[in-house]
Motif scaffolding. Structure first.
Motif, PDB file in Angstrom:
ATOM      1  N   ARG A 129       0.855  -1.182   0.000  1.00 16.32           N
ATOM      2  CA  ARG A 129       0.000   0.000   0.000  1.00 16.32           C
ATOM      3  C   ARG A 129       0.890   1.230   0.000  1.00 16.32           C
ATOM      4  O   ARG A 129       1.947   1.251   0.626  1.00 16.32           O
ATOM      5  N   ARG A 130       0.423   2.283  -0.699  1.00 17.80           N
ATOM      6  CA  ARG A 130       1.253   3.472  -0.834  1.00 17.80           C
ATOM      7  C   ARG A 130       0.669   4.623  -0.043  1.00 17.80           C
ATOM      8  O   ARG A 130      -0.444   5.062  -0.314  1.00 17.80           O
ATOM      9  N   ALA A 131       1.427   5.104   0.922  1.00 16.86           N
ATOM     10  CA  ALA A 131       1.015   6.286   1.667  1.00 16.86           C
ATOM     11  C   ALA A 131       1.595   7.511   0.969  1.00 16.86           C
ATOM     12  O   ALA A 131       2.798   7.569   0.699  1.00 16.86           O
ATOM     13  N   LEU A 132       0.739   8.476   0.654  1.00 11.06           N
ATOM     14  CA  LEU A 132       1.167   9.640  -0.110  1.00 11.06           C
ATOM     15  C   LEU A 132       1.302  10.868   0.786  1.00 11.06           C
ATOM     16  O   LEU A 132       0.432  11.150   1.601  1.00 11.06           O
ATOM     17  N   THR A 133       2.393  11.588   0.613  1.00  7.11           N
ATOM     18  CA  THR A 133       2.558  12.854   1.318  1.00  7.11           C
ATOM     19  C   THR A 133       1.682  13.915   0.649  1.00  7.11           C
ATOM     20  O   THR A 133       1.146  13.715  -0.444  1.00  7.11           O
ATOM     21  N   TYR A 134       1.555  15.049   1.331  1.00  5.97           N
ATOM     22  CA  TYR A 134       0.788  16.169   0.766  1.00  5.97           C
ATOM     23  C   TYR A 134       1.327  16.556  -0.607  1.00  5.97           C
ATOM     24  O   TYR A 134       0.560  16.731  -1.562  1.00  5.97           O
ATOM     25  N   HIS A 135       2.640  16.679  -0.729  1.00  5.20           N
ATOM     26  CA  HIS A 135       3.224  17.161  -1.982  1.00  5.20           C
ATOM     27  C   HIS A 135       3.041  16.150  -3.119  1.00  5.20           C
ATOM     28  O   HIS A 135       2.781  16.538  -4.259  1.00  5.20           O
ATOM     29  N   VAL A 136       3.164  14.860  -2.813  1.00  7.07           N
ATOM     30  CA  VAL A 136       2.954  13.844  -3.851  1.00  7.07           C
ATOM     31  C   VAL A 136       1.483  13.806  -4.257  1.00  7.07           C
ATOM     32  O   VAL A 136       1.159  13.715  -5.447  1.00  7.07           O
ATOM     33  N   SER A 137       0.570  13.905  -3.286  1.00  4.02           N
ATOM     34  CA  SER A 137      -0.863  13.932  -3.599  1.00  4.02           C
ATOM     35  C   SER A 137      -1.196  15.116  -4.489  1.00  4.02           C
ATOM     36  O   SER A 137      -1.956  14.993  -5.469  1.00  4.02           O
ATOM     37  N   LEU A 138      -0.640  16.275  -4.161  1.00  6.89           N
ATOM     38  CA  LEU A 138      -0.864  17.474  -4.971  1.00  6.89           C
ATOM     39  C   LEU A 138      -0.336  17.283  -6.384  1.00  6.89           C
ATOM     40  O   LEU A 138      -1.020  17.585  -7.370  1.00  6.89           O
TER      41      LEU A 138
END
Length: 205
Positions: free
Chosen positions: A82-91
């Motif tokens: 499973r991939r947890a995304l940081t704010y910057h990657v999500s953006l």
């Protein structure tokens, strides 16, 4: 005998390529053809590992996903994390998905190529204005590198500052998610504004 050996070899090529990541029609000629020729064998093989083949011939890509287990089945160890995304990657992924949708609606060219500076400028709007410029670009480059690692972007060999948006992004950022993109981007703007205010308050203190 020779045909069976050849078929087994092609099946191995397809499975190995899938275990490494996304297989694409435009960039992975031999594995893609092997996959199409032995789709049933590939599905049977990866099912033993608790995986399933996701194949989209229209978009021209295939990948492996963790197979859902039935309530009465024992759960196997996960091979696909499973991939947890940081704010910057999500953006970044949100903005890339928006650009891909716009590209598909206005261009007959399948490939979407973006310059690194274009990506920086598109993300800058959603990041705190009080950030040091070098630090801001470093965070964006980190997000870009993560998107490359995850298979959503590809660097062009002959143009190191140019990146191709890979079409598999459409699977992970689907149409329903895209419908709420305007609201999502507004949330990113508020996040940037709040972060800038917090930074300013800290500087004053």
């Amino acid at each position: 005998m020779g045909g069976e050996t050849s078929g087994g070899h092609d099946l191995s090529i397809a499975v190995i390529a899938l275990m490494k990541g996304v297989v694409e029609r435009e960039n992975d000629g031999a594995p893609w053809q092997a996959l199409l020729a032995h789709e049933g064998g590939v599905r049977d093989h990866v099912a033993v590992l608790g995986l399933e083949l996701r194949l989209d011939e229209t978009e021209g890509f295939a990948y492996l996903a963790q197979k859902a287990t039935m309530p009465d089945e024992p759960e196997l160890p996960r091979l696909v994390p499973r991939r947890a995304l940081t704010y910057h990657v999500s953006l970044l992924l949100a903005l890339l998905r928006k650009r891909l949708a716009e590209h598909d609606a206005t261009s007959s060219e399948r490939r979407l190529i973006l310059n690194r500076d274009d990506i920086v400028e598109s993300m800058r709007v959603f990041m705190p204005g009080s950030q040091n410029e070098a630090r801001l670009e470093d965070r964006i480059d980190t997000a870009v590198n993560r998107a490359v690692e995850m298979g959503f972007l590809r660097r062009l060999k002959d143009q190191p500052l140019s990146l191709e948006v890979r079409r598999i992004l459409k699977v992970f950022v689907d149409a329903q998610w895209l419908d709420g993109l305007a609201e999502r981007l507004q949330e990113y703007r508020r996040h940037a504004a709040d972060a800038a205010e917090d930074k300013g308050a800290g500087d004053e203190g």
